[in-house]
Design an enzyme around this catalytic site. Structure first.
Site: not given
Lengths: 596, 596
Positions: A297, A438-440
């Protein structure tokens, strides 16, 4: 349209905002001083500017392609990756014990940024490999470490993160991939994973998939998920490559951006079962994944800064070259280059201020990470860990959201030419849009900020940051220059608005979850805005001192102006967002579902 | 993912906000009542939903292509355009005398919106044709009108606007295309025009280019530009097509979006000279072009609303279908469709509120246009003209800027799937980005708003609008409901901030042009935000009355909630922007050019 890594600004942030000299006092980082940082950055810049950036437009035009299970990356990528690996760049922040260079994240983050400015698609491969390395370092057995780490760190092999399944995106409790234990302690893996970045490619000998799966009989939900290493090729005991594992790429996605980066659908176990090796303990997979994801992140946040920087530089060059219309103040008699027009200036300054502010925020966060992981004093580690944890959703959420605005402005500065693909500005706009997902997604970051980072400790970490900001305000007041006073006023207004939202968020998260979580993204946006602005306020003070001392006058003057611009054009958004957080929760959730 | 034209909301805006019953009192519009409007909209909706929308993704995948000077549009476009023409839709707002239907813009704007929701690329052809028709109606000789108007209005031929040249984009003073007078009164045209939308295609028998050029010996700058009709095929005296004119497409652009719409480079006169016919008088071309462009600007604003509506509908459908994670309030025991999550609600409500607000603003502006052009009373015409002129940069600038935010949220609601082209959400994001650029960038709209619309009359028109807003606030206060009071408070705060900026802009535009124009886009954004919010305030009052009367309860309830959301989530941005306008001009322009 050449790209030039902003080494000077990166070093400024490291030296004066992240206090690199304190990082060098941490055992193991003694040599990571400013001279080292400069040498590393300049060396990395050469590779990024000269080798990797020129492949960016090529990659967009000629994306990776899939043929019979084999992914061929854009021409030139393989050779560039070999150079990257050879230079030791994959191992920059990884332990010396496994062949890495053991540098602090404070320096590594700058290299990560320039690599991503040069080519987001290319940079994703090392970014994901970093994740795999961290997962193994953290939870892998000595055997797994011995087999995989050196080759990942040297760039001989690459890594992937396999979380998402068609029915399980943000919600990993829905993961269905199965792991069946084998007598020798390994597992057979069966399932489908989607959105696997560099899940298949031709740039390395082997690909090490880190895969979330459920061991037969595991509990439902997130507490029954385990993490496995599933290599593309099995590894013999002597380290040589063995049989092809049953993990195959069945398709790659047709995406709006980052096209050169192959996004694979991976099928595990269609031909009898893919061999996997448990990382750590069974059912603790999500925990490991989260630590690894936190690193990713942060990395995605840096991607936002990186693409913003690249878009800014391209827009500046166009604005210098393109001649159109007479300036409104009559300063030039005829048509002038458009950089003379006030709104073009405003756009470029917005791009610049956002980028510098977020870079400053990310660099200070990186220093906190280094202290949190390596400082000898437990209390210092704890304090820095708390700060870093608070920063991660901001670096990820705010820097990527701002990159959408910045890349849009980048197209806008180009006018009609910006919409033509050959110009290059449009690619950043298309590429950047994945970063908030992406990645949350931003909402996932915002939930994290609201729940784990603000409500859980009753707003304590948040208020501690506000106290630090108040100190910077006091220093700005003491300085008394017009720029400092403007910054102080805007910081104060923004900080007070922030504190109101902290009270609201911490106070109501349990009783009125819908109202609070409906404001979670505005809360993230105002907090990120404030924290980046605070760093610009700190930068302004340093720049004033340096200017007075006659150091780097042009750079310092520009920093002061950019900081003041940030205060007057960006920090000004905070109070409105705070008002929305505190009052808008009900209207956000009031519409009956059928009325949409 | 089917598309459903929001006929109900369009009629609501027409009836209650734009006061269609007053439009029907204008001579010539007697029959344009609500029943007519409803019938027209429903008929148009059938065509848009059933025929034109299904071609949207196809057009993106298989754009127009150029081969040997011939442009072939996406399969299906030609047939769809024939249906469009046959239905009389090109002539909707044009005079009955030339075969049009003579309907008011108040109704026509809704048809324009749905056509653009269905397919931005397709809709550009009629939009540009409208421009050519208006230019000829306004300034064409009787002969030109006789030859061209009926065939353009029937859709047998289409029209284009040829302004831009490689060196002359926003700055038309740099136009270099030449016109040499011929003995018969016609001209030979020589030059290169770029970015010509539907400059070449296969959907109509003939293409009527409206071309800006300089007659030999004309003054320098914008006062030496004339407007010409240059048909692709010359027209014989009996109206049949004659020889191919020397106007040829030499390339089409490779664009980020609106790919199905061919954007041509046209070469005039490479083979001896293209025959052109003067429109109106020599050297008044820019004046004609501006009137025509004002119509086109309004149209592009509607495009913003249109693509926002489409993105909203697609996001809602996805949010209903996609199941992921448990709601934060525990209202559903397991994973729920994501429309249950507060941040998804917030995103959808933001999309909805922006779209409805801008639709309301555009519809009221359209009614003012109708009165300005057709009302028998000169004073009424003048008042409406002033209002409409003020609205054009807002409709264009604000609605298109909001469409960037809305289409971005549309992708965001889809998560990772949004980034995959097959999903369809990404196309709106790519398509929308041209809207803030063509027909005058947002900065050009903002310059217009600052210079001609605000500073020139010392802020009088702006303050007149603020007075009307204050009346709506009083009505909201009188109503006294929670929603009305929230709207009243937010409108008041926003209006007061607006008035401050009006004083600043009107007061300083001459003395401090850089400082004022550096704030021009924020000024436009806050003004558009306020005016659209004001219309939502008016809508809220109407909806409360209707709800009390038991009419359309679900629709009216939704309108009230959406209006309150607008107040609490969107109007809240106004004060910060106003602060930036009034204080941020200096820092925007302070950075020395070499420091960028």
């Amino acid at each position: 349209m050449s790209f030039s890594v902003p080494v000077k600004d990166m070093l400024f942030a490291m030296e004066h905002l992240a206090n690199l000299d304190q990082v060098t006092q941490i055992p193991g980082f003694e040599d990571a001083n400013l001279e080292t940082a400069q040498a590393v950055l300049e060396e990395c810049a050469k590779l990024c500017e000269g080798v990797i950036e020129p492949l960016n437009i090529v990659g967009d035009k000629h994306p990776s392609s899939l043929n019979d299970g084999v992914v061929t990356t854009t021409a030139g990528f393989k050779e560039a990756f070999a150079q990257f690996a050879e230079g030791g760049w994959q191992g920059l922040q990884h332990p010396v014990d496994f062949g890495g260079q053991g540098l602090p994240k404070t320096i590594g983050a700058a290299c990560l940024e320039m690599l991503n400015s040069a080519n987001l698609s290319f940079a994703l491969c090392p970014l994901l490999t970093d994740g795999a390395i961290e997962a193994l370092l953290m939870a892998g057995s000595d055997e797994l470490k011995a087999i995989y780490l050196e080759k990942l760190i040297s760039g001989q092999w690459t890594g992937t993160m396999n979380l998402t399944e068609p029915q399980a995106g943000s919600d990993l409790s829905l993961v269905r991939t199965k792991a069946e234990p084998l007598p020798d302690g390994s597992y057979k893996i069966f399932g489908t994973k989607i959105f696997i970045t560099y899940g298949e490619h031709d740039m390395a000998e082997n690909i090490v998939h880190l895969v979330l799966a459920r061991v037969a009989g595991a509990p439902e939900g997130v507490k029954g998920i385990s993490l496995f290493v599933v290599p593309k090729f099995l590894v013999n005991s002597d380290g040589s490559l063995g049989a092809r594992n049953d993990a195959h790429c069945v398709s790659i996605e047709h995406k709006m951006g980052i096209k050169a980066s192959p996004t694979a659908v991976l099928q595990f176990g269609d031909h009898g079962g893919a061999i996997g090796y448990l990382v750590g303990e069974e059912n603790r997979g999500l925990e490991y994944m989260f630590i690894m994801m936190n690193a990713a992140r942060y990395g995605v946040g840096v991607q936002g800064i990186a693409v913003a920087e690249r878009a800014y530089q391209r827009a500046v060059q166009y604005a210098r070259d393109r001649v159109q219309s007479r300036p409104v103040d009559g300063s030039v008699p005829g048509a002038a280059s458009i950089i003379h027009h006030p709104d073009v200036r405003r756009m470029l300054m917005t791009m610049r201020a956002f980028t510098e502010g977020c870079r400053a925020m990310a660099t200070t966060a990186a220093a906190a990470y280094d202290a949190a992981h390596h400082h000898p004093d437990a209390a210092v580690r704890q304090a820095n860990a708390t700060f870093y944890e608070f920063m991660v959703p901001l670096v990820k959420g705010f820097s990527t959201e701002m990159s959408l605005e910045v890349t849009s402005l980048g197209v806008q500065v180009h006018g009609g030419m910006g919409f033509i693909e050959e110009t290059g500005a449009a690619q950043y706009y298309r590429d950047a849009k994945i970063l908030t997902i992406y990645e949350g997604t931003t909402a996932i970051q915002a939930n994290d900020l609201v729940g784990r980072k603000t409500a859980r400790d009753g707003g304590q970490s948040a208020r501690a940051i506000a106290e630090q900001i108040a100190k910077t305000e006091a220093d700005l007041h003491a300085s008394g220059t017009a720029a400092a006073l403007s910054m102080a006023r805007h910081l104060q207004t923004a900080r007070e608005a922030f504190l109101q939202t902290v009270d609201f968020v911490a106070g109501k998260a349990k009783a009125s979850p819908n109202a609070v979580y409906a404001g979670s993204v505005p809360y993230l946006m105002l907090t990120g805005n404030l924290v980046a602005g605070w760093q610009m306020g700190r930068a302004l003070l340093v720049a004033q001192d340096k200017l007075a001392a006659g150091e780097e006058a042009a750079f310092m003057q520009a920093k002061i102006i950019t900081a003041q611009f940030y205060a007057e054009h960006i920090l000004t958004r905070v109070p409105g967002l705070a008002h929305t957080v505190c009052t808008g929760g009900e209207s956000a959730c009031a519409l009956p579902l059928e009325a949409f």
